[in-house]
Design an enzyme around this catalytic site. Structure first.
Site, PDB file in Angstrom:
ATOM      1  N   ARG A  49       4.747  35.474  97.875  1.00  0.00           N
ATOM      2  CA  ARG A  49       4.661  36.714  98.675  1.00  0.00           C
ATOM      3  C   ARG A  49       5.026  36.515 100.148  1.00  0.00           C
ATOM      4  O   ARG A  49       5.875  37.227 100.664  1.00  0.00           O
ATOM      5  CB  ARG A  49       3.296  37.387  98.521  1.00  0.00           C
ATOM      6  CG  ARG A  49       3.212  38.669  99.304  1.00  0.00           C
ATOM      7  CD  ARG A  49       1.999  39.567  99.106  1.00  0.00           C
ATOM      8  NE  ARG A  49       0.969  39.112  98.245  1.00  0.00           N
ATOM      9  CZ  ARG A  49      -0.109  38.411  98.635  1.00  0.00           C
ATOM     10  NH1 ARG A  49      -0.264  38.097  99.901  1.00  0.00           N
ATOM     11  NH2 ARG A  49      -1.013  38.070  97.766  1.00  0.00           N
ATOM     12  N   TYR A 101      17.383  59.755 109.799  1.00  0.00           N
ATOM     13  CA  TYR A 101      17.145  59.723 108.360  1.00  0.00           C
ATOM     14  C   TYR A 101      15.854  60.490 108.057  1.00  0.00           C
ATOM     15  O   TYR A 101      14.804  60.162 108.607  1.00  0.00           O
ATOM     16  CB  TYR A 101      17.039  58.275 107.878  1.00  0.00           C
ATOM     17  CG  TYR A 101      16.656  58.182 106.428  1.00  0.00           C
ATOM     18  CD1 TYR A 101      17.506  58.660 105.441  1.00  0.00           C
ATOM     19  CD2 TYR A 101      15.444  57.637 106.047  1.00  0.00           C
ATOM     20  CE1 TYR A 101      17.153  58.602 104.117  1.00  0.00           C
ATOM     21  CE2 TYR A 101      15.089  57.564 104.710  1.00  0.00           C
ATOM     22  CZ  TYR A 101      15.943  58.059 103.753  1.00  0.00           C
ATOM     23  OH  TYR A 101      15.586  58.006 102.428  1.00  0.00           O
ATOM     24  N   ASP A 174      17.107  51.591 113.922  1.00  0.00           N
ATOM     25  CA  ASP A 174      17.491  51.655 112.517  1.00  0.00           C
ATOM     26  C   ASP A 174      19.003  51.444 112.490  1.00  0.00           C
ATOM     27  O   ASP A 174      19.775  52.341 112.848  1.00  0.00           O
ATOM     28  CB  ASP A 174      17.098  53.017 111.923  1.00  0.00           C
ATOM     29  CG  ASP A 174      17.443  53.115 110.433  1.00  0.00           C
ATOM     30  OD1 ASP A 174      18.323  52.350 109.967  1.00  0.00           O
ATOM     31  OD2 ASP A 174      16.837  53.951 109.740  1.00  0.00           O
ATOM     32  N   LYS A 199      21.759  49.903 101.477  1.00  0.00           N
ATOM     33  CA  LYS A 199      23.030  50.548 101.819  1.00  0.00           C
ATOM     34  C   LYS A 199      24.108  49.473 102.038  1.00  0.00           C
ATOM     35  O   LYS A 199      24.429  48.755 101.107  1.00  0.00           O
ATOM     36  CB  LYS A 199      22.814  51.465 103.025  1.00  0.00           C
ATOM     37  CG  LYS A 199      21.534  52.319 102.942  1.00  0.00           C
ATOM     38  CD  LYS A 199      21.570  53.376 101.855  1.00  0.00           C
ATOM     39  CE  LYS A 199      20.222  54.053 101.620  1.00  0.00           C
ATOM     40  NZ  LYS A 199      19.585  54.671 102.776  1.00  0.00           N
TER      41      LYS A 199
HETATM   42  C1  LIG Z   1      18.304  55.025 103.160  1.00  0.00           C
HETATM   43  C2  LIG Z   1      17.884  54.932 104.573  1.00  0.00           C
HETATM   44  C3  LIG Z   1      16.594  54.522 104.911  1.00  0.00           C
HETATM   45  C4  LIG Z   1      15.534  54.251 103.870  1.00  0.00           C
HETATM   46  O1  LIG Z   1      15.831  53.115 103.127  1.00  0.00           O
HETATM   47  P1  LIG Z   1      15.310  52.877 101.600  1.00  0.00           P
HETATM   48  O2  LIG Z   1      15.879  51.559 101.279  1.00  0.00           O
HETATM   49  O3  LIG Z   1      15.850  54.010 100.784  1.00  0.00           O
HETATM   50  O4  LIG Z   1      13.826  52.908 101.665  1.00  0.00           O
HETATM   51  C5  LIG Z   1      16.285  54.402 106.257  1.00  0.00           C
HETATM   52  N1  LIG Z   1      17.185  54.683 107.216  1.00  0.00           N
HETATM   53  C6  LIG Z   1      18.439  55.087 106.930  1.00  0.00           C
HETATM   54  C7  LIG Z   1      19.376  55.390 108.029  1.00  0.00           C
HETATM   55  C8  LIG Z   1      18.827  55.235 105.602  1.00  0.00           C
HETATM   56  O5  LIG Z   1      20.061  55.658 105.322  1.00  0.00           O
END
Ligand SMILES: *Cc1c(COP(=O)(O)O)cnc(C)c1O
Length: 378
Positions: A49, A101, A174, A199
């Site tokens: 973990r 997001y 982010d 992504k």
């Molecule tokens: C998809 C996304 C998230 C969330 O990520 P997950 O892996 O789906 O939890 C956060 N920020 C952005 C800009 C995203 O496109």
């Protein structure tokens, strides 16, 4: 020799397997690790973990690409954001964008509703608005996302860092839509950078994962790492291995996706059914100059278009494409299309005629032909 980021990515830091000579490291799914006759650990790990070997190999590649002091992987992007927010003091003041997001915004509102944080929002393009939202000695976190999903408004990372630091706050970014092959946000002044590795970083729409990288191994990073293993929102070894495989091709994928998106954006600009094309790579995009400065290796595969025919035309377009698959998510090698407003819900500021496109690595002419044909049907 100091290797360039493209080399570090392609070779995944040359983390090979010494025991067999394999050029690709094996997956270590073991949850637990042996001790010797003195009850000392045989290796560095005791339990998976906190620090599984495969997870740490993948995290180390990301840290190298970001120029980070350290990195941790999480079971999703949102778990990574939650881990950052969990390092804040109770009642902390957080400044964030109006456009971001939608899931992250929901999480911020969820914590604010419980009284755990207080929130002030600013418009992503509004520099004065950001300055006024931040309160010296009170704001703990400035949270930005650039380009902002799904309007692709651009936020100046270096400026946001300056404003945050002047007020005694940290800057969290982010970076999902501007991965380290094009933006190294820590170099621009960010303290923490988060990615939905789901992504671009993995890039194949088959891993759900989040990541956080840090500029320094300070007290806040210690708190984050403690939260990481106390709450246990960690990825599987297999997902970590897949993500590391994805990172090997990040640069070439992103380059192709950027080239495709630019061609699609230009074709959409010339189309009579389209009222707006939102893509930071277009010279007339209001954030283009800032984006050109901080996205040094392409503007990415993500753009949105708005249709003159309104929400009904948007719905029809998404239902009519053949090359673009109608599905949520972004950053994969296959192109996706989505009518965004019905997904985000009534409280979202996203216009109801907006269609989000995530361009993959297919032939650009196929993407354009597909959209033109589908637009004719709207
Ligand atoms: C998809 C996304 C998230 C969330 O990520 P997950 O892996 O789906 O939890 C956060 N920020 C952005 C800009 C995203 O496109």
């Amino acid at each position: 020799m100091t290797k360039r980021p493209e080399t570090l990515a392609a070779q995944a830091l040359h983390q090979t397997d010494r025991e067999t000579g394999a050029v690709i490291p094996p997956i270590h799914p073991a949850t637990t690790y042996m001790r010797d006759e003195n009850n000392a650990l045989v290796g560095e790990m005791d339990y998976r973990r906190p620090k599984g070997p495969t997870e740490m190999q993948a995290a180390n590649v990301l840290a190298a690409l970001e120029g980070a002091a350290d990195a941790r992987l999480f079971s999703s992007g949102l778990a990574a954001i939650a881990a950052i927010l969990d390092t804040l003091e109770i009642g902390a003041h957080v400044v964030a964008q109006t456009e971001m997001y939608y899931g992250a915004k929901k999480l911020l509102h969820h914590l604010a509703a419980k009284g755990l944080i207080s929130l002030t929002f600013f418009e992503p393009h509004d520099k004065m608005g950001l300055k006024q939202a931040v309160q010296a000695g009170k704001t703990e976190l400035v949270w930005i996302e650039t380009p902002a999903n799904p309007s692709w408004a651009v936020v100046d990372v270096a400026y946001a860092a300056e404003i945050a630091h002047a007020a005694g706050a940290i800057l969290g970014v982010d970076g999902t839509c501007s991965p380290p092959c094009t933006t190294r946000a820590l170099d621009l002044g960010a303290d923490l950078v988060m990615h939905s590795a789901t992504k671009y970083l993995n890039g194949h729409s088959d891993v759900l994962m989040g990541a956080v990288v840090t500029k320094s191994q300070d007290e806040r990073w210690e708190k984050l790492c403690t939260g990481h293993h106390l709450t246990g929102a960690v990825p599987s070894a297999f997902d970590s291995w897949l993500m590391m495989r994805g990172l090997r091709t990040l640069f070439v994928r992103f380059e192709r996706q950027s080239a495709n998106a630019l061609k699609v954006a230009e074709a959409m600009k010339a189309h009579g059914a389209v009222s707006h094309v939102l893509y930071p790579g277009l010279e007339d995009h209001p954030g283009h100059a800032i984006a050109a400065r901080q996205m040094t290796n392409g503007f990415g595969g993500l753009l949105s278009i708005r249709l003159k025919g309104g929400p009904e035309a948007a719905r029809k377009l998404c239902a009519s494409t053949e090359v673009f698959l109608q599905a949520t998510s972004i950053g994969g090698v296959e192109s996706l299309i989505e009518h965004r407003k019905p997904i985000e819900g009534p409280s979202s500021p996203t216009p109801d005629n907006l269609v989000r496109l995530s361009c993959g690595i297919e032939a650009a002419d196929d993407l354009i032909e597909d959209l033109k044909k589908a637009l004719d049907r709207t």
